[in-house]
Motif scaffolding. Structure first.
Motif, PDB file in Angstrom:
ATOM      1  N   UNK A   1       0.851  -1.186   0.000  1.00 29.36           N
ATOM      2  CA  UNK A   1       0.000   0.000   0.000  1.00 29.36           C
ATOM      3  C   UNK A   1       0.876   1.221   0.000  1.00 29.36           C
ATOM      4  N   UNK A   2       0.290   2.296  -0.394  1.00 32.59           N
ATOM      5  CA  UNK A   2       1.002   3.555  -0.345  1.00 32.59           C
ATOM      6  C   UNK A   2       0.067   4.647   0.116  1.00 32.59           C
ATOM      7  N   UNK A   3       0.632   5.689   0.617  1.00 32.06           N
ATOM      8  CA  UNK A   3      -0.148   6.841   1.051  1.00 32.06           C
ATOM      9  C   UNK A   3       0.219   8.010   0.160  1.00 32.06           C
TER      10      UNK A   3
ATOM     11  N   UNK B   1       5.829  13.255   6.472  1.00 30.78           N
ATOM     12  CA  UNK B   1       6.274  12.847   7.805  1.00 30.78           C
ATOM     13  C   UNK B   1       5.183  12.053   8.509  1.00 30.78           C
ATOM     14  N   UNK B   2       3.934  12.522   8.422  1.00 30.76           N
ATOM     15  CA  UNK B   2       2.809  11.828   9.030  1.00 30.76           C
ATOM     16  C   UNK B   2       2.663  10.426   8.423  1.00 30.76           C
ATOM     17  N   UNK B   3       2.830  10.302   7.121  1.00 34.60           N
ATOM     18  CA  UNK B   3       2.723   9.005   6.462  1.00 34.60           C
ATOM     19  C   UNK B   3       3.804   8.041   6.952  1.00 34.60           C
ATOM     20  N   UNK B   4       5.004   8.532   7.153  1.00 32.32           N
ATOM     21  CA  UNK B   4       6.099   7.695   7.658  1.00 32.32           C
ATOM     22  C   UNK B   4       5.765   7.196   9.064  1.00 32.32           C
ATOM     23  N   UNK B   5       5.227   8.081   9.893  1.00 28.29           N
ATOM     24  CA  UNK B   5       4.860   7.689  11.258  1.00 28.29           C
ATOM     25  C   UNK B   5       3.756   6.636  11.231  1.00 28.29           C
ATOM     26  N   UNK B   6       2.739   6.830  10.394  1.00 31.04           N
ATOM     27  CA  UNK B   6       1.661   5.834  10.271  1.00 31.04           C
ATOM     28  C   UNK B   6       2.221   4.476   9.871  1.00 31.04           C
TER      29      UNK B   6
ATOM     30  N   UNK C   1       4.487  -2.170  13.749  1.00 25.92           N
ATOM     31  CA  UNK C   1       4.699  -2.604  15.128  1.00 25.92           C
ATOM     32  C   UNK C   1       3.553  -3.531  15.553  1.00 25.92           C
ATOM     33  N   UNK C   2       3.861  -4.814  15.772  1.00 32.06           N
ATOM     34  CA  UNK C   2       2.828  -5.804  16.091  1.00 32.06           C
ATOM     35  C   UNK C   2       2.006  -5.446  17.327  1.00 32.06           C
TER      36      UNK C   2
ATOM     37  N   UNK D   1     -10.343   7.159  13.683  1.00 31.83           N
ATOM     38  CA  UNK D   1      -9.815   7.266  12.324  1.00 31.83           C
ATOM     39  C   UNK D   1      -8.627   6.352  12.095  1.00 31.83           C
ATOM     40  N   UNK D   2      -7.765   6.227  13.098  1.00 31.31           N
ATOM     41  CA  UNK D   2      -6.597   5.359  12.959  1.00 31.31           C
ATOM     42  C   UNK D   2      -7.012   3.894  12.900  1.00 31.31           C
ATOM     43  N   UNK D   3      -8.020   3.513  13.699  1.00 37.08           N
ATOM     44  CA  UNK D   3      -8.534   2.139  13.654  1.00 37.08           C
ATOM     45  C   UNK D   3      -9.088   1.843  12.264  1.00 37.08           C
ATOM     46  N   UNK D   4      -9.832   2.796  11.701  1.00 34.57           N
ATOM     47  CA  UNK D   4     -10.386   2.619  10.359  1.00 34.57           C
ATOM     48  C   UNK D   4      -9.259   2.543   9.317  1.00 34.57           C
TER      49      UNK D   4
END
Length: 99
Positions: free
Chosen positions: A34-36, A44-49, A55-56, A80-83
């Motif tokens: 996938x890509x953002x 930067x936000x995409x890298x953090x996501x 991380x399991x 939103x993050x869960x979705x």
């Protein structure tokens, strides 16, 4: 064959080689590449996501939160993050994971 499909097949083959050599001892979830979209200063936000989703324990936490249905009216960022994590786990339409 799309570039994403080719990348998924190559990743599955690499994982199989590492596992057969005894170098990969943890189960690795099958996730479609996938890509953002980096619009504006969102890289930067995409890298953090992406780092968090790698991380399991964090993925397990999101899975647990998905089961209790975090209301967006109470915690919009968390909901939103869960979705987002759910969408990343789902393969794109017509995609079958390589075994």
């Amino acid at each position: 064959s799309s570039p994403r499909r080719a990348a998924a097949v190559a990743a599955a083959e690499t994982v199989a080689q590492l596992q057969s050599a005894g170098l990969a001892t943890l189960p690795i979830p099958i996730m479609a590449p996938r890509g953002l979209v980096n619009s504006g200063n969102a890289c930067f936000m995409n890298v953090v996501f992406q780092a968090l989703l790698a991380c399991e324990p964090f993925r397990a936490l999101l899975g647990a939160l998905e089961k209790v249905a975090v209301p967006a009216s109470v915690c919009p960022l968390l909901a939103g993050f869960v979705q987002f994590a759910r969408q990343v786990r789902q393969p794109p339409a017509g995609h079958t994971a390589a075994a």
